[in-house]
Structure formats: C-alpha cells, structure tokens
Design a protein around this motif. Structure first.
Motif, PDB file in Angstrom:
ATOM      1  N   PRO A 193       0.908  -1.241  -0.063  1.00  6.83           N
ATOM      2  CA  PRO A 193      -0.148   0.008   0.013  1.00  6.83           C
ATOM      3  C   PRO A 193       0.969   1.131  -0.066  1.00  6.83           C
ATOM      4  CG  PRO A 193       0.052  -0.907   2.224  1.00  6.83           C
ATOM      5  CD  PRO A 193       0.758  -1.706   1.270  1.00  6.83           C
ATOM      6  N   ASN A 194       0.221   2.461   0.537  1.00  3.55           N
ATOM      7  CA  ASN A 194       1.267   3.577   0.417  1.00  3.55           C
ATOM      8  C   ASN A 194       2.133   3.739   1.477  1.00  3.55           C
ATOM      9  OD1 ASN A 194       0.088   4.354  -2.083  1.00  3.55           O
ATOM     10  ND2 ASN A 194      -1.729   5.093  -1.179  1.00  3.55           N
ATOM     11  N   ASP A 195       2.371   2.668   2.305  1.00  6.79           N
ATOM     12  CA  ASP A 195       3.366   3.026   3.461  1.00  6.79           C
ATOM     13  C   ASP A 195       4.786   3.228   2.732  1.00  6.79           C
ATOM     14  OD1 ASP A 195       1.288   2.221   5.297  1.00  6.79           O
ATOM     15  OD2 ASP A 195       1.667   0.093   4.953  1.00  6.79           O
ATOM     16  N   LEU A 196       5.566   3.658   3.799  1.00  8.40           N
ATOM     17  CA  LEU A 196       6.913   4.325   3.476  1.00  8.40           C
ATOM     18  C   LEU A 196       7.531   3.006   3.333  1.00  8.40           C
ATOM     19  CD1 LEU A 196       7.362   7.316   5.692  1.00  8.40           C
ATOM     20  CD2 LEU A 196       6.778   7.252   3.438  1.00  8.40           C
ATOM     21  N   THR A 197       8.894   3.015   2.534  1.00  8.58           N
ATOM     22  CA  THR A 197       9.732   1.704   2.241  1.00  8.58           C
ATOM     23  C   THR A 197      10.754   2.094   3.524  1.00  8.58           C
ATOM     24  OG1 THR A 197      11.439   2.859   0.772  1.00  8.58           O
ATOM     25  CG2 THR A 197       9.236   1.984  -0.171  1.00  8.58           C
ATOM     26  N   PRO A 198      11.766   1.080   3.624  1.00  4.04           N
ATOM     27  CA  PRO A 198      12.633   1.084   4.517  1.00  4.04           C
ATOM     28  C   PRO A 198      13.587   2.391   4.510  1.00  4.04           C
ATOM     29  CG  PRO A 198      12.516  -1.194   4.150  1.00  4.04           C
ATOM     30  CD  PRO A 198      11.614  -0.289   3.103  1.00  4.04           C
ATOM     31  N   ALA A 199      13.785   2.513   3.349  1.00  2.00           N
ATOM     32  CA  ALA A 199      14.545   3.838   2.832  1.00  2.00           C
ATOM     33  C   ALA A 199      14.170   5.107   3.177  1.00  2.00           C
ATOM     34  CB  ALA A 199      15.094   3.840   1.363  1.00  2.00           C
ATOM     35  N   GLN A 200      12.854   5.006   2.819  1.00  2.00           N
ATOM     36  CA  GLN A 200      12.005   6.473   2.962  1.00  2.00           C
ATOM     37  C   GLN A 200      11.698   6.674   4.690  1.00  2.00           C
ATOM     38  OE1 GLN A 200       8.794   4.971   0.640  1.00  2.00           O
ATOM     39  NE2 GLN A 200       8.937   7.031  -0.719  1.00  2.00           N
ATOM     40  N   LEU A 201      11.494   5.326   5.340  1.00  2.00           N
ATOM     41  CA  LEU A 201      11.499   5.563   6.673  1.00  2.00           C
ATOM     42  C   LEU A 201      12.609   6.143   7.289  1.00  2.00           C
ATOM     43  CD1 LEU A 201       9.851   2.606   7.704  1.00  2.00           C
ATOM     44  CD2 LEU A 201       8.687   4.861   8.196  1.00  2.00           C
ATOM     45  N   LEU A 202      13.927   5.693   6.921  1.00  2.00           N
ATOM     46  CA  LEU A 202      15.091   6.047   7.534  1.00  2.00           C
ATOM     47  C   LEU A 202      15.540   7.468   7.082  1.00  2.00           C
ATOM     48  CD1 LEU A 202      17.809   5.597   9.181  1.00  2.00           C
ATOM     49  CD2 LEU A 202      18.427   4.355   7.365  1.00  2.00           C
ATOM     50  N   VAL A 203      15.601   7.791   5.840  1.00  2.00           N
ATOM     51  CA  VAL A 203      15.572   9.085   5.342  1.00  2.00           C
ATOM     52  C   VAL A 203      14.813  10.340   5.869  1.00  2.00           C
ATOM     53  CG1 VAL A 203      15.721  10.505   3.137  1.00  2.00           C
ATOM     54  CG2 VAL A 203      16.562   8.259   3.095  1.00  2.00           C
ATOM     55  N   SER A 204      13.434   9.988   6.269  1.00  2.00           N
ATOM     56  CA  SER A 204      12.876  10.949   6.740  1.00  2.00           C
ATOM     57  C   SER A 204      12.951  10.966   8.137  1.00  2.00           C
ATOM     58  CB  SER A 204      11.336  10.454   6.665  1.00  2.00           C
ATOM     59  OG  SER A 204      10.864  10.432   5.493  1.00  2.00           O
ATOM     60  N   TYR A 205      13.431  10.004   8.881  1.00  2.00           N
ATOM     61  CA  TYR A 205      13.836  10.054  10.378  1.00  2.00           C
ATOM     62  C   TYR A 205      15.136  10.845  10.490  1.00  2.00           C
ATOM     63  CZ  TYR A 205      14.565   8.705  15.194  1.00  2.00           C
ATOM     64  OH  TYR A 205      14.511   8.609  16.609  1.00  2.00           O
ATOM     65  N   LEU A 206      16.188  10.727   9.705  1.00  2.00           N
ATOM     66  CA  LEU A 206      17.212  11.266   9.730  1.00  2.00           C
ATOM     67  C   LEU A 206      17.008  12.792   9.351  1.00  2.00           C
ATOM     68  CD1 LEU A 206      19.515   8.745   8.222  1.00  2.00           C
ATOM     69  CD2 LEU A 206      19.474   9.262  10.511  1.00  2.00           C
ATOM     70  N   ALA A 207      16.242  13.208   8.637  1.00  3.11           N
ATOM     71  CA  ALA A 207      16.289  14.552   7.827  1.00  3.11           C
ATOM     72  C   ALA A 207      15.426  15.282   9.270  1.00  3.11           C
ATOM     73  CB  ALA A 207      15.198  14.525   6.759  1.00  3.11           C
ATOM     74  N   ALA A 208      14.467  14.740  10.101  1.00  3.17           N
ATOM     75  CA  ALA A 208      14.004  15.447  11.040  1.00  3.17           C
ATOM     76  C   ALA A 208      14.545  15.339  12.420  1.00  3.17           C
ATOM     77  CB  ALA A 208      12.580  14.578  11.398  1.00  3.17           C
ATOM     78  N   HIS A 209      15.768  14.548  12.528  1.00  5.80           N
ATOM     79  CA  HIS A 209      16.422  14.433  13.850  1.00  5.80           C
ATOM     80  C   HIS A 209      18.039  14.475  13.923  1.00  5.80           C
ATOM     81  CE1 HIS A 209      12.491  12.106  14.409  1.00  5.80           C
ATOM     82  NE2 HIS A 209      12.543  13.031  15.371  1.00  5.80           N
ATOM     83  N   SER A 210      18.606  14.796  12.558  1.00  3.84           N
ATOM     84  CA  SER A 210      19.987  14.596  12.495  1.00  3.84           C
ATOM     85  C   SER A 210      20.546  15.271  11.400  1.00  3.84           C
ATOM     86  CB  SER A 210      20.281  12.940  12.254  1.00  3.84           C
ATOM     87  OG  SER A 210      21.629  12.822  11.966  1.00  3.84           O
ATOM     88  N   ASN A 211      21.945  15.399  11.339  1.00  2.00           N
ATOM     89  CA  ASN A 211      22.481  16.411  10.220  1.00  2.00           C
ATOM     90  C   ASN A 211      23.487  15.399   9.374  1.00  2.00           C
ATOM     91  OD1 ASN A 211      24.552  15.790  12.006  1.00  2.00           O
ATOM     92  ND2 ASN A 211      25.272  17.860  11.961  1.00  2.00           N
ATOM     93  N   VAL A 212      23.242  13.991   9.395  1.00  2.00           N
ATOM     94  CA  VAL A 212      24.083  12.979   8.781  1.00  2.00           C
ATOM     95  C   VAL A 212      23.694  13.354   7.130  1.00  2.00           C
ATOM     96  CG1 VAL A 212      24.102  10.592   8.273  1.00  2.00           C
ATOM     97  CG2 VAL A 212      24.020  11.298  10.645  1.00  2.00           C
TER      98      VAL A 212
END
Length: 393
Positions: free
Chosen positions: A175-194
């Motif tokens: 369905p329209n759930d985020l893929t593993p890559a999208q989950l990680l990229v979104s999380y890092l964008a919100a919480h990190s400067n990596v």
C-alpha cells in the motif's frame, strides 16, 4: 522343450532386469564418487553440507544424521534434478525452486532472502528503536571522520521492488506505506544532520527512459548504476568542485547478455535472459587496480582493492565500504577519481568495522562513502562503540 526354452528366457530376462535395476540405482553413487556434482550453492542460496568425519571425538549417534545431510546435498545427478524440478515448478505451478525468490509478472524475479513479508506487503519494517540506532551509529561515524577532515556520505540504493512494484504478484503489492529507505531518510532529516543520499527519487524519475534493473537478477543494470553514479558525483561536487559526473553523451551503449543470479537460484539460468544496455566510455580512462593489503586483516583481494585513474584533473582519494550494488558503480567512479579503495562488506559487519580505522589511517581519504542496498537497512548496524574499531586518533 518349449517350456525349458521359455524357462531359460524367463531366467535371462530376470537376470537382465535385475542387472539393469542394480546399474540404474548405482549410477548416482558412481557419479558422486568418481565424477562429482556441480556446486549448487548459488542456486539454493545456502552453503551445502560437507562430509562429516568419523572420529572418537565425535559422538557416533550424530554421524548418521550428519552423513545423511551431506549425501542429500551431493548425490549423483542432484543438480540435473534441481534444474528439472525448477523448470517444472516455474513452468506449470509458478512455484520457484528457491524459497528466496518471488516470481513476478512478465518474467520479473525478486529476491526475498533476508526480507520479511512486511517489506513487500507494507507494514512496520523499521521500529523507532531501529531508526534511533541507525541515527546514533551514522552520527558517530560522521563525527569521527570530521575530526580528521574526512567527509562522510551514506548512500542508499533502493531494492528492485521499490522501483518496480508493478511487476510484483498482486499479493505482494505494498500500500502507500513508506519503504525502509523512506522511513530512515525521513527520520534522519527530522532528527539528524547526517549526510544521506537516497537514490530512490532519481531512479523513479529515470525509469520512464528505460529499464534500470535486470528482470532476472537482484541488481540494477548499468543504466541504473549510471543514475546512482551521477547523483554521487553531484553530491561530491558540492564539497570538491574538481569532482563532477560525466555527461551521458560521453558513453556509448552496447549490448550485454545477462544470466541473472535470481534465475540461477530457481534452477533456470536462462530465465528472462536477454540483451541489456551497457554503457562504455567513448574515450576510456586508463585505470589500474591492486589488491588492498592491510596487515592482520583477512580481506579477500578479489573483493577488496584500490583503483587509480591516470590523466584526470583531480587528486582526490575515496574509501568506499559497500555491498554488491557498488560493482556496477565501480567502472564509472574509478574513471573519475584519482584513487578509490573498495571494501566489500561481508555478512560480518563487525569484522569490517574493526579494520576500517586502520584502512583510513593508511589511505587518508578526502571522502568516506558507505553504500547499502535498501534491504540491508532492516538490520541495524553494530553498536556505535565499535565503529572503525573504536575511536580514530
């Protein structure tokens, strides 16, 4: 008289039939002992059982089961039977020989090994704890590298089903759930400067111009790898203006006939095999390759090596730790960067983490790149305390 003749004929038939039966049932053993069987590890996606040794140190009760497991993996004509079974399963039942392969639509095959049903069907594939562990580890790596003036780039290559979900069987369509890559990229964008480079969007944009992944293999083809190369070089160009990607016009397209790894795993090496586009430089850069040697490290020189490019306008040095997706990137990158050391990550992350510190001390790179295909994001990295074998002095 006739009865005597018939009796002799009957005995002769019995002897012939018995002899033929003994020969037939002996053929597998004869072939195993005197000819041997091809290695089918690539087809089955697992190591085969080896011959057990019978000794006083070994419990006799374990030997029969161990030998049976060995024999079941090596009896004569086993590889031929696997091929026949694979063909029948795919042709008539749409069931692959390997449990690690999914048969998709229009001849497409997908790798299931190491991935959960949720990764195909949608659902929580990375927990908040997993995401936080990725964040801590990547931040720690970037911090240690920054102390030495080394830039860090974390590159994510999407899985084939992420780019081509339309060829999955309907039951596996996400369905329209985020893929593993999208989950990680979104999380890092919100919480990190990596510094993270996800190749998902560039590949999705490029797929309208031609196929980017092999139908019968788990990897991207050269066209897909070129998209990844271009994005990596564009990111490096921001840090180092003397690094920039080559234009598509500098390459010619030639045909490449590929028998993919997934086709081998279902016992049908020729499944969906066809000519694929392969990009070659019109004016090839002269490059050389030498095995990467590191004292005290057991690294296979076939998979760990350093390339040097001659006649290019930069003196940049890179170290890349990667999985198999980088093999198609390597000809592009090696032609544009003065020196690159490639370290192929194996199944033992900690083994490579322990030698990376020494490798960085020796190579003194301008950039350290870590490339991971999306499915490897499902397993969080080792604890940040062992990254690079500890702190970098």
């Amino acid at each position: 008289m006739n009865q005597a003749i018939e009796s002799r004929i009957s005995r002769l038939e019995a002897v012939l039939l018995t002899t033929l039966f003994v020969i037939l049932i002996s053929l597998p053993v004869f072939k195993q002992w005197f000819i041997g069987e091809p290695n089918t590890e690539a087809i089955e996606g697992r190591p085969l059982n080896t011959r057990p040794e019978l000794s006083f140190k070994r419990a006799l009760k374990d030997f029969p089961d161990d030998y049976e497991a060995y024999y079941n993996d090596h009896f004569g004509f086993r590889s031929a039977l696997l091929r026949v079974g694979g063909y029948i399963g795919v042709k008539y039942a749409n069931v692959p020989l390997s449990p690690y392969v999914i048969i998709g639509k229009e001849g497409w095959l997908f790798l299931k090994s190491g991935q959960t049903e949720d990764n195909f069907r949608g659902g929580p594939v990375l927990s908040n704890a997993d995401l936080e562990r990725w964040k801590r580890s990547l931040e720690h790596r970037q911090e240690l590298l920054a102390r030495r003036g080394v830039q860090f780039l974390f590159v994510i290559a999407p899985d084939k089903q992420t780019i081509y979900p339309e060829y999955l069987p309907d039951k596996y369509r996400r369905p329209n759930d985020l893929t593993p890559a999208q989950l990680l990229v979104s999380y890092l964008a919100a919480h990190s400067n990596v510094h993270v480079l996800s190749l998902l969007e560039p590949l999705m944009n490029a797929k309208v111009s031609g196929r980017l992944y092999f139908r019968n293999d788990t990897h991207w083809n050269t066209m897909g790898a070129y998209v990844g190369y271009r994005e990596i070089m564009e990111r490096l160009h921001v840090w180092f203006p003397d690094l920039k990607p080559r234009d598509r016009s500098e390459f010619q397209t030639v045909d490449e006939y590929v028998k993919g790894d997934l086709a081998r795993m279902i016992g049908m090496p020729g499944y969906s095999a066809e000519s694929e586009p392969d990009l070659k430089q019109l004016v090839p850069t002269k490059t050389s390759s030498t095995p990467f040697q590191l004292a005290g490290a057991d690294l296979d020189p076939m998979w760990n090596f350093t390339t040097q490019a001659a006649g290019i306008d930069n003196s940049r040095r890179l170290v890349i730790i990667h999985d198999s997706y980088t093999w198609r990137l390597e000809p592009f990158l090696s032609a544009d960067v003065a020196q690159i050391t490639y370290l192929t990550r194996g199944k033992d992350d900690e083994k490579y983490e322990k030698v990376l510190g020494s490798a960085l001390e020796m190579e003194k790179p301008d950039v350290f790149i870590e490339e991971r295909v999306e499915r490897y994001l499902l397993t969080p990295p080792p604890d940040e305390k062992i990254i690079f074998g500890g702190d970098i002095k």
